[in-house]
Each structure stands twice: as C-alpha cells, then as structure tokens.
Design an enzyme around this catalytic site. Sequence first.
Site, mmCIF file in Angstrom:
data_model
loop_
_atom_site.group_PDB
_atom_site.id
_atom_site.type_symbol
_atom_site.label_atom_id
_atom_site.label_comp_id
_atom_site.label_asym_id
_atom_site.label_seq_id
_atom_site.Cartn_x
_atom_site.Cartn_y
_atom_site.Cartn_z
ATOM 1 N N GLU A 25 0.659 -1.462 0.097
ATOM 2 C CA GLU A 25 -0.178 0.128 0.262
ATOM 3 C C GLU A 25 0.946 0.811 -0.269
ATOM 4 O O GLU A 25 2.209 1.265 0.306
ATOM 5 C CB GLU A 25 -0.885 0.197 1.145
ATOM 6 C CG GLU A 25 -0.316 -0.282 2.664
ATOM 7 C CD GLU A 25 -1.419 0.167 3.859
ATOM 8 O OE1 GLU A 25 -1.746 1.713 3.712
ATOM 9 O OE2 GLU A 25 -1.308 -0.020 4.679
ATOM 10 N N LYS A 158 -5.239 -2.026 13.203
ATOM 11 C CA LYS A 158 -4.660 -1.011 15.068
ATOM 12 C C LYS A 158 -5.249 -0.753 16.172
ATOM 13 O O LYS A 158 -6.578 -1.014 16.789
ATOM 14 C CB LYS A 158 -4.697 -0.123 13.908
ATOM 15 C CG LYS A 158 -4.279 0.522 12.789
ATOM 16 C CD LYS A 158 -4.158 1.853 12.929
ATOM 17 C CE LYS A 158 -4.184 1.537 11.771
ATOM 18 N NZ LYS A 158 -4.106 0.970 10.438
#
Length: 306
Positions: A25, A158
Amino acid sequence: MVRGAAVSDEVGTALADGQPVVALESTLLVHGLPRPDNERIAHELADEVRAGGAVPATIAVLGGTLRVGLTDSELAHLARSEAVKASVRELPLAVAGGMDAATTVGSTAHVAARAGIDAFATGGLGGVHREARDTWDESGDLVALSRAGTVVVCAGVKSILDVGATLERLETFGVPVVGYRTHSFPGFYLTDSGHELDWRLDTPDAIARARQTQALLDLGSRALVVAQPLPQDEQVDPVLHDQVLADALAELRDRGVHGKDVTPFLLERFHEATGGESLRANVAIVRRNARLAGEIAAAASALARG
C-alpha cells in the site's frame, strides 16, 4: 487486469511469467511515516519482499493514472508529494481528477486482486472504531476485504480500534483470519490484543495451501487475513501503550475529532507520547510482514507450478 491501470515492466513480466508478486500500500508511505525516512523505508520494504522470494508492487495513483508497481523516480515523487488518501470510495474520484493518491488497505487489496496479485503486506488493518455503536464509524477496509481475494499479511488491527468488534465483523463478512504461529490475535503495537483465534498456520506453504483451497471451494472473492504478531521484546510497552491510548481518546473526545480524522490523530499522538517507540514498532511490523508476504507468494507460486 484492472482496466486503465499502468503496470510496471517488472511487475508485468512477473505476472505474465507466473512469478510471485506482493502488493504494497502507499498510504503508509505518504501518511504513515515521517519524511524523509518514508522513502528509505519504502525501499527497505521492497527489499524484504524480494528477500522473501517475490517481486514488490507498490500501488498508487500518480497524475490520475492508477499504477501497479512504481519505478524509483515514481516512488520518490510519491514520498515527497501531498497525495490524498484514497479508499475504494475515493479511488475513481482521484483518477478522474488527475490527482496523486495513496491507496489504503481496502483499495490496495481491490486493485491487487484484479491485477492478479494474490499477496498483500501491510501494517495494521482498519476496523470498527471505539464507540461505533453511536457513531457508526467503521473502516471501509472490512467491506473491501470481503470482496478482494488476496492473502493479506498484517499485525492485526490498529490497537486504537475496537478489536473484538472488528473480528466479529470479519466473521460476518466470511473473511478467514488465521494467526501466524499463534492463536493470539495481535494488537498492532502489542503482541497480543487479548483476543484468541480459532486457527493458526505455521508455515508459508500451509498458508498458500489454505488460500488455494479457499479459491477452489469457490466461496466468493474474499481475503485470507494472516495476522503476524511482533515478538514481545519488540512491542511497545503495554503500560505505556494503555496510558497513551486513554489520554489520546480523552483528547479526541474533547476536540470533537471524528470520522476519517480519528486514526491519523491517534497515531500522531502515539508517536509524540511514546518518544518514537510507536514508529519503531510500526516499521518493524511492516518489514516483517513484507518478508512473510514474499515467502507466502513464493510458496503459492511453487504450489501452482507443482
């Protein structure tokens, strides 16, 4: 292949020859790492993919052209740019608008799958935000992973998010989640999020076989999430982590930060309050995941040839 995309010579040749390729990414490069270190780290991630036995393919939009695989000059341009962050939702707008854009987990997985790239390495997934029961704040990554058939190597979601709710959503979407050499789901900066996984796989070959079987069973185009934790001696100190998170969440509520601004706000607070420890852990995470993704892609390529 993705219509309208420009594929680099190296990536195009590898795909045509059936060689292993790993997608990377670009949001991490533009929005997740400080300058000028981001450009150097991007090259290090590519080196990790190659060390794992595969060709790296960073995905981004440059001047309105969707690119699968970047040259050194293109990577340098992107690292120094003010590229917007483009999820699947924003991707067509960035392309049509002739913009520079960095792809998120969801949009990278989408493009990779349609380009014929079956492995993708990232840091942490997006997911369900805390207090989502009131805000309905949930990352588009989850829906994208339910539609993009790639192996996604990550360090869990996360830790600033609602980990349990995110795992529930992935289950609802039918996205398999396996631990790499562990039954404990990692918490990004933390080795263990406190959530157990039903499945673990211990080798790149085992993951490649699971992915092949997933495709053969024709269960729809879904990702296979592989969660690789940081070793305990490389994680952020859990006590420090919890204190910083509590303080950052309180500040977030006081300032009224919401929506897509929540994650960058919290990550910046972590970087400031941990004295760079969170950044060190983040770099360690993506390097390890890039290497593992390369090994999985190489194993899958060997399995296909065999």
